[in-house]
Scaffold this motif. Structure first.
Motif, PDB file in Angstrom:
ATOM      1  N   GLU A 110      68.327  60.171  51.729  1.00  0.00           N
ATOM      2  CA  GLU A 110      69.599  59.469  52.098  1.00  0.00           C
ATOM      3  C   GLU A 110      69.712  59.757  53.863  1.00  0.00           C
ATOM      4  O   GLU A 110      70.001  58.714  54.354  1.00  0.00           O
ATOM      5  CB  GLU A 110      70.639  59.929  51.445  1.00  0.00           C
ATOM      6  N   ALA A 111      69.277  60.959  53.954  1.00  0.00           N
ATOM      7  CA  ALA A 111      69.351  61.215  55.471  1.00  0.00           C
ATOM      8  C   ALA A 111      68.435  60.506  56.471  1.00  0.00           C
ATOM      9  O   ALA A 111      68.972  59.966  57.389  1.00  0.00           O
ATOM     10  CB  ALA A 111      69.057  62.726  55.824  1.00  0.00           C
ATOM     11  N   LEU A 112      67.084  60.302  55.587  1.00  0.00           N
ATOM     12  CA  LEU A 112      66.328  59.475  56.493  1.00  0.00           C
ATOM     13  C   LEU A 112      66.441  58.062  56.882  1.00  0.00           C
ATOM     14  O   LEU A 112      66.120  57.456  57.487  1.00  0.00           O
ATOM     15  CB  LEU A 112      64.954  59.818  55.879  1.00  0.00           C
ATOM     16  N   LEU A 113      67.351  57.584  55.597  1.00  0.00           N
ATOM     17  CA  LEU A 113      67.577  56.119  55.661  1.00  0.00           C
ATOM     18  C   LEU A 113      68.400  55.829  57.171  1.00  0.00           C
ATOM     19  O   LEU A 113      68.491  54.916  57.806  1.00  0.00           O
ATOM     20  CB  LEU A 113      68.228  55.724  54.555  1.00  0.00           C
ATOM     21  N   GLU A 114      69.227  56.734  57.321  1.00  0.00           N
ATOM     22  CA  GLU A 114      70.042  56.833  58.691  1.00  0.00           C
ATOM     23  C   GLU A 114      69.343  57.226  59.719  1.00  0.00           C
ATOM     24  O   GLU A 114      69.529  56.696  60.999  1.00  0.00           O
ATOM     25  CB  GLU A 114      71.156  58.035  58.346  1.00  0.00           C
ATOM     26  N   GLU A 115      68.464  58.115  59.772  1.00  0.00           N
ATOM     27  CA  GLU A 115      67.578  58.729  61.007  1.00  0.00           C
ATOM     28  C   GLU A 115      66.475  57.728  61.301  1.00  0.00           C
ATOM     29  O   GLU A 115      65.997  57.671  62.480  1.00  0.00           O
ATOM     30  CB  GLU A 115      66.972  60.074  60.855  1.00  0.00           C
ATOM     31  N   MET A 116      65.672  57.024  60.168  1.00  0.00           N
ATOM     32  CA  MET A 116      64.480  56.174  60.574  1.00  0.00           C
ATOM     33  C   MET A 116      64.593  55.335  61.517  1.00  0.00           C
ATOM     34  O   MET A 116      63.494  54.871  62.390  1.00  0.00           O
ATOM     35  CB  MET A 116      64.109  55.814  59.228  1.00  0.00           C
ATOM     36  N   PRO A 117      65.747  54.653  61.797  1.00  0.00           N
ATOM     37  CA  PRO A 117      65.958  53.720  62.582  1.00  0.00           C
ATOM     38  C   PRO A 117      65.495  53.935  64.201  1.00  0.00           C
ATOM     39  O   PRO A 117      64.849  53.296  65.017  1.00  0.00           O
ATOM     40  CB  PRO A 117      67.032  52.955  62.850  1.00  0.00           C
ATOM     41  N   ARG A 118      65.379  55.085  64.681  1.00  0.00           N
ATOM     42  CA  ARG A 118      65.225  55.751  66.012  1.00  0.00           C
ATOM     43  C   ARG A 118      63.573  55.808  66.009  1.00  0.00           C
ATOM     44  O   ARG A 118      63.135  55.677  67.157  1.00  0.00           O
ATOM     45  CB  ARG A 118      65.663  57.228  65.891  1.00  0.00           C
ATOM     46  N   LEU A 119      62.890  55.846  64.719  1.00  0.00           N
ATOM     47  CA  LEU A 119      61.310  55.689  64.957  1.00  0.00           C
ATOM     48  C   LEU A 119      60.665  54.465  65.555  1.00  0.00           C
ATOM     49  O   LEU A 119      59.566  54.237  66.036  1.00  0.00           O
ATOM     50  CB  LEU A 119      60.740  55.771  63.629  1.00  0.00           C
ATOM     51  N   THR A 120      61.601  53.404  65.746  1.00  0.00           N
ATOM     52  CA  THR A 120      61.244  52.052  66.352  1.00  0.00           C
ATOM     53  C   THR A 120      60.704  52.217  67.578  1.00  0.00           C
ATOM     54  O   THR A 120      60.217  51.458  68.337  1.00  0.00           O
ATOM     55  CB  THR A 120      62.410  51.033  66.172  1.00  0.00           C
ATOM     56  N   ALA A 121      61.034  53.269  68.369  1.00  0.00           N
ATOM     57  CA  ALA A 121      60.602  53.683  69.789  1.00  0.00           C
ATOM     58  C   ALA A 121      59.301  53.777  69.741  1.00  0.00           C
ATOM     59  O   ALA A 121      58.600  53.854  70.686  1.00  0.00           O
ATOM     60  CB  ALA A 121      61.383  54.769  70.376  1.00  0.00           C
ATOM     61  N   LEU A 122      58.582  54.158  68.527  1.00  0.00           N
ATOM     62  CA  LEU A 122      57.226  54.438  68.615  1.00  0.00           C
ATOM     63  C   LEU A 122      56.410  52.980  68.220  1.00  0.00           C
ATOM     64  O   LEU A 122      57.049  52.617  67.433  1.00  0.00           O
ATOM     65  CB  LEU A 122      56.825  55.533  67.550  1.00  0.00           C
ATOM     66  N   PRO A 123      55.283  53.136  68.514  1.00  0.00           N
ATOM     67  CA  PRO A 123      54.657  51.690  68.443  1.00  0.00           C
ATOM     68  C   PRO A 123      54.276  51.292  67.026  1.00  0.00           C
ATOM     69  O   PRO A 123      54.333  50.088  66.696  1.00  0.00           O
ATOM     70  CB  PRO A 123      53.491  52.087  69.320  1.00  0.00           C
ATOM     71  N   GLN A 124      53.963  52.190  66.037  1.00  0.00           N
ATOM     72  CA  GLN A 124      53.621  51.940  64.800  1.00  0.00           C
ATOM     73  C   GLN A 124      54.768  51.650  63.911  1.00  0.00           C
ATOM     74  O   GLN A 124      54.561  51.070  62.900  1.00  0.00           O
ATOM     75  CB  GLN A 124      52.929  53.166  64.283  1.00  0.00           C
ATOM     76  N   PHE A 125      55.852  51.793  64.524  1.00  0.00           N
ATOM     77  CA  PHE A 125      57.317  51.324  63.921  1.00  0.00           C
ATOM     78  C   PHE A 125      58.102  50.379  64.407  1.00  0.00           C
ATOM     79  O   PHE A 125      59.120  50.178  64.209  1.00  0.00           O
ATOM     80  CB  PHE A 125      58.051  52.820  63.692  1.00  0.00           C
TER      81      PHE A 125
END
Length: 623
Positions: free
Chosen positions: A205-220
């Motif tokens: 549940e927490a990662l569903l909230e946090e993961m959008p920040r990973l779009t700063a990385l090229p693979q995401f």
């Protein structure tokens, strides 16, 4: 008697002289203990000593039992505090190396959860499919073996053991010497409540909230994170963790879909979602569900048009696709690049996922395994854009719940009287007389566990994403280890001499030299404190002092006052670890007494600090 498989393993790896020199017999029980200095012997057992541990490895068995009772205990590290906490695994092929891997995982898990306990684990060597009577008898016997180590190790359930087994251990050793006990013992029953599974779902549940920040990385860059109600999940291992994870996910997010599950009998998959309530009920009633559900509901002619499919090859579940995979089977190597390592699935054949939340124990300190893990993560995380939430960051819910039984102390009036221990009927009667108070204690611990689990795991997920976003070269397993080491370092920086000191042998100032020598041998200490007639520290005698005196032909009746060093370097009980390190290094000594107002209360040594603290880490932080 020692389990045959265990004896064969030990005889093959340990020379006869080790059996002769290290075997301890005590009340019909046998123990072989090894510490961090036994590098060669531990290597023979498949354990490699490193800066973290292990602190203690024990091979132990019941000599006089008519049935096979034996296994292993590993206390890996006590830097976060004492005792170590970790479950008892019960399998026929358990080895010291397996237990060490699990214990190291507990060191990092307890640290990541910021719990004041070290990491440990134990394993019972026992066949599968024992009768309930045989199972209980073996657990009772293993409890007798564990009692010797209760100051430094607290057991809980693991694969092959359960909350009822912890009750058996508590009946033998006392309420405060087992974790995850049933409610009638005031326990937090982590299996019944699905404590570990709850932590996995909180992490998800927490990662569903946090993961959008990973779009700063090229693979995401193209990552699309669904809402919780649109989530699709696969669960490898529909058991104590996996089944509860499915139940809790279904309860928290009614529209989220568990589309695939596996167990030892096969796997089920339905892109429209599996009937979790029904499958959980079957699992509670009879164990493995996939084949049973297939036989009852899918195999008939009428049901063959169903979109649900079944395979008797459990590992093939990992070829299916979903947003999230939860590995929850007792398989450390669930995915790998190298097929020769016999993973559940190789990376080139795995399904399409965006997130892996590890509900299984996957960590290993073995250098080759760590290299293989890093190699896998570089492919899965960096190249394929799949975030991996490392096991000890997310599945700490069980140990968090269990820890409440130690953090929230059992009141004196609710401790089982010593004269009843071992008598199950008498203990049950005593528990029945105190049931109301024990249930209130259990509820208090449950609420504390839920609150702490939610806070810690959400914080871990935030830190994990913080580290990965800030360092594009970092892979998840490295970030997870950094989080745990941070916790240990933070706690270490606050620890003082009184937290880690050990007893020191003492002798009166007029004692003969021979007496001092014998005390050093008996206590395996490198230093002895000499005290005055008033009980105050007068000096110290070391092994080197005695060796030098003998070399120069000392008299048989020489007093230790003639060879002692009266210019003593010591520390006070409240001095910190870094100050202790500086004194040892500056004065080029290996040990020194801890003195409180002139009275010797213990000792610290370079060896002790190496075992109980992360010296290099702390030293690097102080520069």
């Amino acid at each position: 008697m020692i389990p045959k498989q265990m004896e064969g393993f030990l005889r093959e790896r340990l020379p006869e002289r080790t059996w002769q020199n290290r075997l301890i017999r005590e009340d019909g029980l046998a123990f072989m203990e090894f510490g961090p200095l036994d590098v060669d012997r531990l290597a023979r057992l498949g354990i490699q000593v490193d800066s973290l541990g292990p602190r203690l490895v024990v091979c132990m068995w019941d000599v006089e039992s008519e049935i096979e009772i034996g296994g292993y205990l590993v206390v890996d590290n006590l830097a976060m505090g004492q005792p170590a906490m970790g479950g008892i695994r019960m399998l026929p092929d358990i080895t010291p190396a397996t237990v060490h891997n699990l214990a190291r995982g507990m060191t990092l898990k307890n640290a990541a959860a910021d719990l004041p306990y070290g990491g440990g684990k134990s394993g019972i060597v026992a066949e599968r499919n024992l009768s309930p009577e045989e199972h209980t008898q073996i657990v009772r016997g293993f409890a007798r073996l564990l009692h010797r180590y209760h100051p430094i190790y607290l057991p809980g359930p693991d694969v092959g053991t359960n909350d009822a087994d912890m009750k058996t251990i508590a009946i033998m050793n006392g309420l405060d010497n087992a974790l995850s006990k049933p409610i009638d013992m005031g326990g937090n029953r982590i299996d019944q409540l699905g404590a570990a599974a709850g932590g996995v779902i909180i992490a998800l549940e927490a990662l569903l909230e946090e993961m959008p920040r990973l779009t700063a990385l090229p693979q995401f860059t193209n990552l699309k994170v669904p809402s919780a109600d649109q989530l699709t999940t696969l669960i490898q291992g529909f058991g104590a963790v996996g089944a509860h994870a499915a139940r809790i996910l279904h309860e928290r997010f009614t529209q989220a879909l568990v589309i695939g599950i596996s167990d030892e009998t096969g796997y089920l998959y339905d892109q429209n979602g599996l009937p979790i309530d029904t499958l959980f009920y079957i699992w509670q009633a009879q164990g493995p569900v996939t084949r049973a559900y297939y036989s009852e509901n899918i195999s008939t002619e009428l049901s063959r048009r169903s979109p649900m499919k079944y395979s008797n090859t459990p590992d093939d579940l990992l070829r299916e696709s979903a947003f999230c995979l939860i590995p929850a089977a007792p398989i450390a190597n669930y995915i790998d690049l190298d097929p020769s390592s016999c993973p559940s699935m190789t990376v080139d054949r795995m399904g399409c996922w965006s997130l892996i939340v590890e509900g299984a124990n996957t960590y290993s300190p073995d250098p080759e395994r760590k290299i293989a893990r890093a190699r896998m993560e570089r492919e899965v995380y960096r190249e394929q854009g799949v975030l991996i939430a490392t096991d000890y960051l997310v599945n700490s819910g069980g140990v968090i719940f269990a820890a409440q039984e130690h953090l929230i102390k059992t009141p004196d009036h609710l401790r089982i009287p010593d004269d009843l221990l071992g008598d199950r009927e008498a203990v049950d009667r005593w528990l029945a007389d105190h049931i109301a108070d024990l249930e209130m204690l259990a509820e208090k611990r449950r609420l504390a566990g839920e609150a702490y689990r939610d806070e810690v795991i959400r914080r871990n997920m935030g830190e994990l994403i913080d580290i990965l976003v800030s360092d594009a070269d970092m892979i998840p397993c490295e970030a997870a280890e950094r989080i745990s080491i941070r916790r240990i370092a933070s706690r270490e920086s606050d620890r003082v001499a009184s937290d880690i000191m050990e007893p020191i042998p003492t002798a009166a100032i007029d004692s003969p030299l021979r007496h001092a020598a014998s005390m050093l041998i008996e206590t395996s200490s490198s230093i002895l404190a000499v005290v005055s007639k008033k009980g105050e520290l007068a000096g110290v005698v070391t092994e080197w002092d005695i060796t030098k005196a003998v070399a120069f032909g000392c008299e048989d009746d020489m007093s230790i006052s003639e060879i002692m060093n009266s210019n003593v370097i010591s520390v006070s009980p409240d001095e910190g670890i870094l100050e202790m390190v500086r004194k040892l290094e500056h004065h080029e000594i290996s040990a020194m007494p801890v003195v409180d107002d002139g009275v010797v209360v213990g000792m610290v040594s370079s060896d002790l600090l190496a075992r109980r603290s992360l010296l290099r880490l702390l030293q690097s932080q102080s520069t």
